[in-house]
Every structure is written in structure tokens, then in C-alpha cells.
Design an enzyme around this catalytic site. Sequence first.
Site, PDB file in Angstrom:
ATOM      1  N   TYR B 149       0.847  -1.196   0.000  1.00  0.00           N
ATOM      2  CA  TYR B 149       0.000   0.000   0.000  1.00  0.00           C
ATOM      3  C   TYR B 149       0.875   1.234   0.000  1.00  0.00           C
ATOM      4  O   TYR B 149       1.931   1.258   0.622  1.00  0.00           O
ATOM      5  CB  TYR B 149      -0.856   0.070   1.272  1.00  0.00           C
ATOM      6  CG  TYR B 149      -1.821  -1.068   1.473  1.00  0.00           C
ATOM      7  CD1 TYR B 149      -1.394  -2.294   1.974  1.00  0.00           C
ATOM      8  CD2 TYR B 149      -3.174  -0.898   1.189  1.00  0.00           C
ATOM      9  CE1 TYR B 149      -2.291  -3.325   2.185  1.00  0.00           C
ATOM     10  CE2 TYR B 149      -4.074  -1.929   1.401  1.00  0.00           C
ATOM     11  CZ  TYR B 149      -3.630  -3.141   1.895  1.00  0.00           C
ATOM     12  OH  TYR B 149      -4.510  -4.163   2.104  1.00  0.00           O
ATOM     13  N   HIS B 157      -6.343   1.795  -1.311  1.00  0.00           N
ATOM     14  CA  HIS B 157      -6.313   0.388  -1.714  1.00  0.00           C
ATOM     15  C   HIS B 157      -4.872  -0.008  -2.042  1.00  0.00           C
ATOM     16  O   HIS B 157      -4.079   0.831  -2.463  1.00  0.00           O
ATOM     17  CB  HIS B 157      -7.175   0.174  -2.951  1.00  0.00           C
ATOM     18  CG  HIS B 157      -8.639   0.305  -2.684  1.00  0.00           C
ATOM     19  ND1 HIS B 157      -9.377  -0.687  -2.094  1.00  0.00           N
ATOM     20  CD2 HIS B 157      -9.497   1.324  -2.915  1.00  0.00           C
ATOM     21  CE1 HIS B 157     -10.634  -0.299  -1.980  1.00  0.00           C
ATOM     22  NE2 HIS B 157     -10.739   0.929  -2.469  1.00  0.00           N
ATOM     23  N   LYS B 195      -4.967  -5.001  -8.550  1.00  0.00           N
ATOM     24  CA  LYS B 195      -3.583  -4.817  -8.112  1.00  0.00           C
ATOM     25  C   LYS B 195      -2.676  -5.023  -9.320  1.00  0.00           C
ATOM     26  O   LYS B 195      -3.001  -5.778 -10.230  1.00  0.00           O
ATOM     27  CB  LYS B 195      -3.177  -5.847  -7.048  1.00  0.00           C
ATOM     28  CG  LYS B 195      -4.192  -6.101  -5.974  1.00  0.00           C
ATOM     29  CD  LYS B 195      -4.099  -5.097  -4.851  1.00  0.00           C
ATOM     30  CE  LYS B 195      -5.196  -5.280  -3.843  1.00  0.00           C
ATOM     31  NZ  LYS B 195      -6.315  -4.341  -4.049  1.00  0.00           N
TER      32      LYS B 195
END
Lengths: 278, 246
Positions: B149, B157, B195
Site C-alpha cells: 500500500y 487500496h 492490483k
Amino acid sequence: MARSGGRGAKEGEEEEEHHRNPFLSNSINKPWTSKTQFRSEVSKACWDEEMGMGEIMEKKGSMWATTGIIRNGKLYCHIEEILFLAERGAVILTSADGKTINVGDIYKMILGSKFGSSWESFEVYRHLKSLGYIVQRYGIPWTLKNDIICCSSNSPSENNTRCFEISNLLQDMQISELKPTFKVYLPNSKFRKSSPGDPSFLLCLLSGNPPSRSEVENLEKKCDGLPLKFCYVDHGREDCSAHKLDACVLVMICSLMGGIDLWGEIRHDDGSLVFCLL
Amino acid sequence: MELTGPRWKGKGFADTALANPMSEIVSRLRTSLSPSMPNALLSGCIALLDAEPEAADLLERASIGQNITTFGGQCFQLGPVESFYLYHGLTCIRISREDGTAMAESVLWHHFCSQRKTFPELYKAYSHLRSKNWVVRSGTQYGADFVAYRHHPALVHAEYAVLVIPENDGKASSTRLSAWPDLCCSLRLSGSVAKTLLILYVSSCSRDRSSVCSLDEFTVEERIIRRWIPERSREGKCLAGDDEAQ
């Protein structure tokens, strides 16, 4: 079009594999036919067996600004370039004795992998070309200058093009080494072969496993800092239509993530990516 | 989906993060803990740390460990890499066995290595990212070793799903990602949880992994792997993080 209603709104998501539905009536169900535009203007090419390339005898249409290489004032095309245009009806290829070589025969020529293009690399070429990318084989200059002015003019990338071709030959001998397949430029209507600039990336086609870290590194060193992408053609997914390539095209970006802290910005080590925070 | 920058969880969170740099939080944590060197109790692969209110607040802010506070105390549960990071990386806590005997560095190292073979590489990867001010949490939920992060997970996020690949003499010592389906699996999974896939190659030239000193000989190389979609990249804007970040 071919997909059922609401699904198209899945914006941003990775596209689902879409299969042709054999239970629907056919008209809306052929993505390829709707894309293909047959040309009214047809160019002519003659296959030069010795060079393994087609010489363009008559050129019509604008695609020649981004297709083929110029040698001694003549325009030559690699087999994949010829086939791409022949599939679209934009070129008619003949053999030296004047017989027409039809598209089916050109397929066979590619399948033989004799002329420096495999079927996979043709698929990749076609996929990118049909999206408007400008694609040429890696290590093949668009034009060749006379030896004398070779080193004096234009962009730096042009200067060593001749040396490139030679080193390329040498590289070919080292079989196991990875080597870029294509140089790719973004779609650009102002593209000129005489001053193409640096490609936006080099594409390396792979057939085996993903490259190891050291393979990627070695390749990066060879490529003068040009961005690299790796491409793997997966044949498990091509039932949509014979012409649809669902290649899994991957990128590996050289490095990344400098330190972050919210004082300022995030610099990526290779300098290519700078993420500003706010 | 092209992921081009942090996705903050709320309005103004970017400003909050900007006003509280992670480097500062971690260095304050260290300053706060190191005078007293509080003791954490090791049990299996986790350690429990009782923290003073100030330190507890900073551990929360740095997102290290998990607050399992019961009545009348601030207790943090630390995972193996987190324990070792506070112990070795920041040298601001001590660790003892349940019976109260303090553990020496080498003993602790052995203990964690025996619990998990790749502990050295995982720890190296963790401390590597931490040293760059990323907040690092377990990535098990996302099919990765870690997630990284930009700031506290409450604000933003995670941007990266991190896979650690141990290497010996330049050769991957696991077969992870060595076949296309594996690679595509990780890519697709990390993409669908928004991600970016980050690979950390942690390599060591020395065979000797028995001592903590071998940590210094590890090198970490970072690589991002993304899918590139020609249909969406015709404008060439595929990677720059200039827009969309908001």
C-alpha cells in the site's frame, strides 16, 4: 455486436473470451467479415525467391507509407506484409514467371517458415496491423542510406541500422538467445520511413515458457533502452473465428517503484515512469 | 483495467496521507519504542507485544501487526516478518519465549527459518518494501505473498500484489511463474482485484543462510508484469500515471 446485450458495459474489465454462437443466425455473428474491407485498388507484387521478399511493382493506396522497406529505390515486402495485404485483397502476388500466387499458396509459404516468418509471428503481425500499429521486423531498417551518409544524418537510431543488420545475422547464429521479433510504432498517419524515429516498443515473440529474469535482462541490454514487450500466442482460444487472435500479450516493465513517501513524487528507477501524487 | 496510481478510499485521504508521511510515522515509532525496548512474547510463529498508548497508536498508523486489544491494555499480534522487522530492522523491541527467556538474534532467526524455509527471502522482501515506505501486509487473500500500500490500508487500496521469488546463483529456486498458465493466473488474479503484479526476485550468492548476516548479501530486484492490450493502447497512453489517478 456479437455479444449479448448488457455485457458490453463491463468497461475496464478484462475482456472475456467471446465465442461465436453457432446457434444464432449468421448475419450479426461474423466479426471478421464486418471488419474486412476489400480494396477496389489493388497493388501488384512479384515474389523474388532469392531475396525471400516480394518486390512491389505497382503501388496503390496509402498503406505503402508504413509497409515494406526501400532498397536501391525499390520497395520490398516481407512475406507477412504481403500476406496481410493479400488477405485483404489489396495486393496480388505473382511469381517471377508471372503466375498468380493465391492467398492459400502464401499461407503455405509462411507455414514453411522459410522466409523469416512463422505462422505465430504472422498472427501477431496481423493482429497489430489490423489495429493500425506500424510494424516492421526488428533489425531491418526501413531504408538504407548510402554508406557515406549513413553516419551523419537523422536520428541516432538510424545511424547504426547497417550495423544492426550485421549483428542481427550474428545473433541468429546463437540459437538459444532471445531476440526481438518486431519493432512496433503506434498508429501514426505522419509516419515516414525516412525518419521513423524510435519504435514505441520491441516485441519479442516467445514459444516456450515465460522468459527467465536473466533472459529478460540480457535482452534489455541489447535493446538500447527501448521498451520491450513479450508475446505468447496461445492457440487454445482461437475458435472465435479463424482470424481472431487471442494472443496473450504481456508486458514486462523493466523496473519500477523507487522509494515512495508522500513528500513528493514517485520516481521509477528507469526514469520512464513518474507518478506524481496529486 | 489499467491501474495507474493510487486509489484512495475516500475524499481527502490523499491529503491526510500527504500530511502524515509513512517514513515519519515509522521513525517516530522507532523513537518511541527504542528507549524502553518493550518485550514481545513469541508463540509459534507469532509474537505478542504489549504497547504503550503512544507506540500503539504509531503501530496502528504504520499498519504493523494487528491490534488485538483486550480490556486494560494495547496488545499487538505480530507475524514473523513483522516481528523480525521490529526486532532486527528497526531494533526497537526485544523478543522472548513464553517462559520469559530473551531470544538472541541468531536464535530468533533460526526459529523463523525453521518455521518457513523461505523466511529469509520473505523478510528481505518485506524490509525492502518497508524501507521504501510502502506499507506491506500479507497477500494471502490475493494469492500473493504480500500486498503493498502507498499508505495506511484504511486510506488507500493496495497497489501491488507482491510475489517473492527466491533465487540462487541467478536461478529461480522455485518453479513459480515458470509456465504461461501460472503467469497468466497470477496476472489475471491480481488484475481482477485491481492490483498490479509485482515480482521481487530475492537472490543470494552465498549458500549460507544460517545467519542473519546473510541478509546483507541478498539483493532484491523488482519487476512489474502487466498484460498489455493492443486494442486499448493505440494512443500510447497505456502506462503513464497522469490521469485516472484521482
